[in-house]
Scaffold this motif. Structure first.
Motif, mmCIF file in Angstrom:
data_model
loop_
_atom_site.group_PDB
_atom_site.id
_atom_site.type_symbol
_atom_site.label_atom_id
_atom_site.label_comp_id
_atom_site.label_asym_id
_atom_site.label_seq_id
_atom_site.Cartn_x
_atom_site.Cartn_y
_atom_site.Cartn_z
ATOM 1 N N ASP A 201 0.835 -1.199 0.000
ATOM 2 C CA ASP A 201 0.000 0.000 0.000
ATOM 3 C C ASP A 201 0.874 1.255 0.000
ATOM 4 O O ASP A 201 1.993 1.236 0.524
ATOM 5 C CB ASP A 201 -0.862 -0.027 1.278
ATOM 6 C CG ASP A 201 -2.167 0.703 1.102
ATOM 7 O OD1 ASP A 201 -2.375 1.306 0.034
ATOM 8 O OD2 ASP A 201 -2.985 0.680 2.044
ATOM 9 N N ASP A 202 0.339 2.333 -0.549
ATOM 10 C CA ASP A 202 1.010 3.652 -0.527
ATOM 11 C C ASP A 202 2.447 3.539 -1.044
ATOM 12 O O ASP A 202 3.356 4.176 -0.491
ATOM 13 C CB ASP A 202 1.031 4.230 0.902
ATOM 14 C CG ASP A 202 -0.332 4.209 1.556
ATOM 15 O OD1 ASP A 202 -1.324 4.205 0.821
ATOM 16 O OD2 ASP A 202 -0.405 4.202 2.797
ATOM 17 N N GLU A 258 -3.670 4.607 -6.971
ATOM 18 C CA GLU A 258 -4.608 5.081 -5.941
ATOM 19 C C GLU A 258 -4.943 6.552 -6.180
ATOM 20 O O GLU A 258 -4.118 7.300 -6.712
ATOM 21 C CB GLU A 258 -3.950 5.008 -4.557
ATOM 22 C CG GLU A 258 -3.525 3.633 -4.118
ATOM 23 C CD GLU A 258 -2.994 3.655 -2.677
ATOM 24 O OE1 GLU A 258 -2.252 4.575 -2.318
ATOM 25 O OE2 GLU A 258 -3.347 2.741 -1.931
#
Ligand code: C2E
Ligand code: MG
Ligand code: MG
Length: 313
Positions: A201-202, A258
Motif C-alpha cells: 500500500d502507498d 490510488e
C-alpha cells in the motif's frame, strides 16, 4: 526542569512521567520536555483510548467499501474495506486519526480482526448474490502483521465465510516489511503459500525500492496517490509512475493507481498500461448497503455518475 515545571519533587516527578508518556507515544526515538498542555493532551488521548476500547461492543465501528477497477476487463473486481469510527460525542473520526492511537495502544489487533471478519462476511454476501469473482482488500497494520496467530485467524475466517484464499488481499506498507524483514518475510511466504494475495500500500512513500521488494512474494503494488495527483501536469511524477509500472511489470507484479480523481489521470494511466485504478472518480468509500452502486459494475457505468457527483461538489 525545576522550578518551571514544579516546586516539589512529587510534582516534578509527576510531570516528568507525563513527558515520558508523551515521548513514548511518538514513534521512534524521541525526547520531550514537559509543558502544561501535555496533561490536557494525555487526558484527551486516554479518554479516546478508553472509548476506542469499547467501540466494537458499542457497535460504533463500520466498514466502508471502495471499488478497484480492472482496466483490462473494465470491471470492478475488488473492493477495499476501510474502517470508520462513529464516536457518539465527536462524530465520525477518520482512520488516520484513530488508527495510530490503536497501534500505539495495541488495540489495533482486536480492531484488525474485527475488520477482517466483517469484510469477509460482507464479501460472502455479495458472492451469494452473484458476484462470485469479487475479492476484498483489507489493510493490515505492522503490529497485526507480527501477531503469531495471524495466519490461524485468517485461515479460520476464510473457512467460516467460505471464501477462497485468493479472494482476500492484504494491504501492507513498505515500512511493515522493512521494520522486521525476517518475520515479515516468513509471514508473507506462509500467506503466499496459502493463496492469500499481498499488496504494498502507498508505494513510494516508504524507504524501500522495488529491487528490495523483489525478495518477497508480493502480488500488487499500490502507487500512492501523491504521485497520481499531478501525473498529467508534473513531468517528474509522470516519469516516476511510468518507471514504477514498467519495473513492476518486469517483475511480474500488478499495479494499482490510488487516488484517481479525474478523467485525464485515468486516460494517462491507461496509456502507461496500469492494471487497476481506485479513486473518487469512480466512487469514494461508501457503506455496504450503498455499494450496489458499484459492485458488479463496469468502469463506463461508474464514470458518468462520478463525474456528475464531482462537478456538483
Ligand atoms: P489507504 O489504505 O491507502 O486507503 C486509501 C485512502 O485514500 C482512504 O482513506 C480513501 O478514502 C482515500 N482515497 C481513495 N481514493 C481517493 C481519491 O481519489 N482522492 C483522495 N483524496 N483520497 C482518496 P481513509 O478511508 O480515510 O483511510 C486512510 C488510511 O487509514 C488508509 O489508507 C489505511 O492506511 C488506514 N486504514 C483504513 N482502514 C484500515 C483498517 O481497517 N486497518 C488498518 N490497519 N488501517 C486502515
Ligand atoms: Mg489500503
Ligand atoms: Mg493506500
Amino acid at each position: 526542569l525545576y522550578p518551571d515545571d514544579g516546586s516539589s519533587a512529587d510534582t516534578l516527578l509527576k510531570n516528568a512521567s507525563t513527558a515520558l508518556y508523551h515521548s513514548k507515544l511518538q514513534n521512534h526515538s524521541h525526547y520531550q520536555f514537559y509543558h502544561d498542555d501535555l496533561n490536557h493532551d494525555s487526558l484527551e488521548s486516554l479518554k479516546l483510548e478508553n472509548d476506542l476500547r469499547h467501540a466494537i461492543e458499542r457497535n460504533e465501528l463500520d466498514l466502508y467499501y471502495q471499488p478497484k477497477i480492472d482496466l483490462e476487463s473494465g470491471m470492478v473486481n475488488s473492493v477495499e474495506a476501510l474502517l470508520r469510527w462513529r464516536h457518539p460525542a465527536i462524530g465520525m473520526i477518520p482512520p488516520d486519526e484513530f488508527i495510530p492511537l490503536a497501534e500505539k495502544t495495541g488495540l489495533i489487533t482486536k480492531l484488525g480482526y474485527w475488520v477482517l471478519e466483517t469484510a469477509c462476511r460482507q464479501i460472502r454476501k455479495w458472492q451469494d448474490v452473484g458476484h462470485e469473482h469479487l475479492s476484498v482488500a483489507v489493510n493490515l497494520s505492522a503490529l497485526q502483521f507480527r501477531q503469531t496467530d495471524l495466519l490461524e485467524r485468517i485461515h479460520k475466517t476464510l473457512e467460516c465465510t467460505s471464501i477462497c484464499a485468493n479472494q482476500l488481499e492484504l494491504e501492507i506498507t513498505e515500512s511493515t516489511i522493512m521494520d522486521d524483514i525476517d518475520t515479515a518475510s516468513s509471514t508473507m511466504r506462509a500467506l503466499h503459500c496459502s493463496g492469500v494475495r499481498i499488496s504494498i500500500d502507498d508505494f513510494g512513500t516508504g524507504y524501500s525500492s522495488l529491487s528490495h521488494l523483489k525478495r518477497f512474494p508480493i502480488n500488487t503494488i499500490n502507487i500512492d496517490r501523491s504521485f497520481i495527483r499531478d501525473i498529467t501536469i508534473d513531468s517528474d511524477d509522470a516519469a516516476i509512475v511510468s518507471a514504477i509500472i514498467a519495473m513492476a511489470h518486469n517483475m511480474g507484479l500488478r499495479v494499482i493507481a490510488e487516488g484517481v480523481e479525474t478523467r485525464e489521470q485515468l486516460d494517462y494511466l491507461k496509456t502507461l498500461d496500469c492494471d487497476e485504478v481506485q479513486g473518487f472518480l469512480f466512487s469514494p468509500p461508501i457503506p455496504h448497503e450503498d455499494a450496489a452502486e458499484f459492485v458488479g459494475k463496469t468502469v463506463d457505468a461508474l464514470l458518468p455518475a462520478a463525474n456528475t457527483e464531482m462537478s456538483a461538489s
